[in-house]
Scaffold this motif. Structure first.
Motif, PDB file in Angstrom:
ATOM      1  N   ARG A   1      21.068 -25.607  45.318  1.00 33.37           N
ATOM      2  CA  ARG A   1      19.648 -25.298  45.177  1.00 33.37           C
ATOM      3  C   ARG A   1      18.869 -26.529  44.720  1.00 33.37           C
ATOM      4  O   ARG A   1      17.745 -26.760  45.176  1.00 33.37           O
ATOM      5  CB  ARG A   1      19.479 -24.136  44.209  1.00 33.37           C
TER       6      ARG A   1
ATOM      7  N   ARG B   1      11.303 -31.189  37.924  1.00 28.81           N
ATOM      8  CA  ARG B   1      11.517 -29.739  37.893  1.00 28.81           C
ATOM      9  C   ARG B   1      11.045 -29.266  36.527  1.00 28.81           C
ATOM     10  O   ARG B   1      11.825 -29.171  35.580  1.00 28.81           O
ATOM     11  CB  ARG B   1      12.989 -29.407  38.151  1.00 28.81           C
TER      12      ARG B   1
ATOM     13  N   HIS C   1      24.909 -23.912  41.465  1.00 33.44           N
ATOM     14  CA  HIS C   1      23.489 -24.217  41.323  1.00 33.44           C
ATOM     15  C   HIS C   1      23.106 -25.538  41.993  1.00 33.44           C
ATOM     16  O   HIS C   1      21.937 -25.775  42.272  1.00 33.44           O
ATOM     17  CB  HIS C   1      23.109 -24.264  39.843  1.00 33.44           C
TER      18      HIS C   1
ATOM     19  N   ASN D   1      18.613 -24.555  36.786  1.00 30.97           N
ATOM     20  CA  ASN D   1      17.614 -25.256  37.599  1.00 30.97           C
ATOM     21  C   ASN D   1      17.518 -26.744  37.308  1.00 30.97           C
ATOM     22  O   ASN D   1      16.726 -27.443  37.922  1.00 30.97           O
ATOM     23  CB  ASN D   1      16.229 -24.625  37.389  1.00 30.97           C
TER      24      ASN D   1
ATOM     25  N   SER E   1      16.121 -28.306  34.954  1.00 29.96           N
ATOM     26  CA  SER E   1      14.753 -28.711  34.625  1.00 29.96           C
ATOM     27  C   SER E   1      14.794 -29.995  33.804  1.00 29.96           C
ATOM     28  O   SER E   1      15.654 -30.182  32.949  1.00 29.96           O
ATOM     29  CB  SER E   1      14.016 -27.601  33.867  1.00 29.96           C
TER      30      SER E   1
ATOM     31  N   SER F   1      16.653 -22.551  32.430  1.00 31.48           N
ATOM     32  CA  SER F   1      15.965 -23.534  33.275  1.00 31.48           C
ATOM     33  C   SER F   1      16.723 -24.849  33.316  1.00 31.48           C
ATOM     34  O   SER F   1      16.676 -25.568  34.315  1.00 31.48           O
ATOM     35  CB  SER F   1      14.522 -23.749  32.805  1.00 31.48           C
TER      36      SER F   1
END
Length: 164
Positions: free
Chosen positions: A136, A82, A133, A99, A101, A95
């Motif tokens: 996702r 990611r 999160h 996410n 990352s 991020s």
């Protein structure tokens, strides 16, 4: 924590500055190339760093090209990666926090070395929050696995649970 670095010829000049900075922050680093200004292709280095991070040989990666976009696209082709291409600290932190990352992509034609240091510090100091999160990230993992059944199950199991 071990950080893998990679860049194409355009990111070559910024990379040593960031490697030194990351080492000063207390991290172990390794440079996967390129090692000169000779023209080369960013997918080579996005792929190299992506593979070592995905395998778990390195905890995180930092990759650099002219905009950060091309090399991030290359790294994101590696399942489990990611990579986030960002140009300021707030997006870098989010991020990681939202996410998860695992690779930071920077554009040497977009930001200077001092902004790059701020971005790297913000990114390295941030941690994945999990919670809302996580689903996702689970969906992205199902995509990496090309597992539509798993993806659809995650979506179905979480429908109606969006609180954000």
């Amino acid at each position: 924590m071990k950080i893998a670095f990679g860049s194409d010829h355009v990111g070559y000049e910024l990379k040593p500055t960031l490697i030194k900075y990351v080492q000063e922050l207390g991290y172990e680093t390794y440079d996967f190339g390129t090692y000169s200004k000779q023209r080369t292709d960013y997918p080579i280095y996005g792929k190299k760093v992506g593979e070592v991070v995905a395998r778990g040989d390195y905890d995180l990666g930092i990759i650099i090209c002219g905009t950060g976009v091309g090399i991030s696209l290359a790294a994101n082709k590696v399942p489990g990666i990611r990579a986030a291409s960002v140009s300021e600290p707030y997006s870098a932190a989010l991020s990681r926090r939202h996410n998860n990352s695992n690779i930071l992509a920077l554009g040497s034609r977009v930001i200077g070395s001092e902004m790059a240091k701020l971005i790297v510090k913000s990114w390295l100091e941030s941690q994945f929050e999990g919670g809302r999160h996580q689903r996702r990230i689970d969906e992205l993992t199902a995509e990496d696995e090309h597992n539509e059944t798993k993806f659809d199950r995650i979506v179905k199991d979480n429908s109606g649970q969006y609180d954000d």
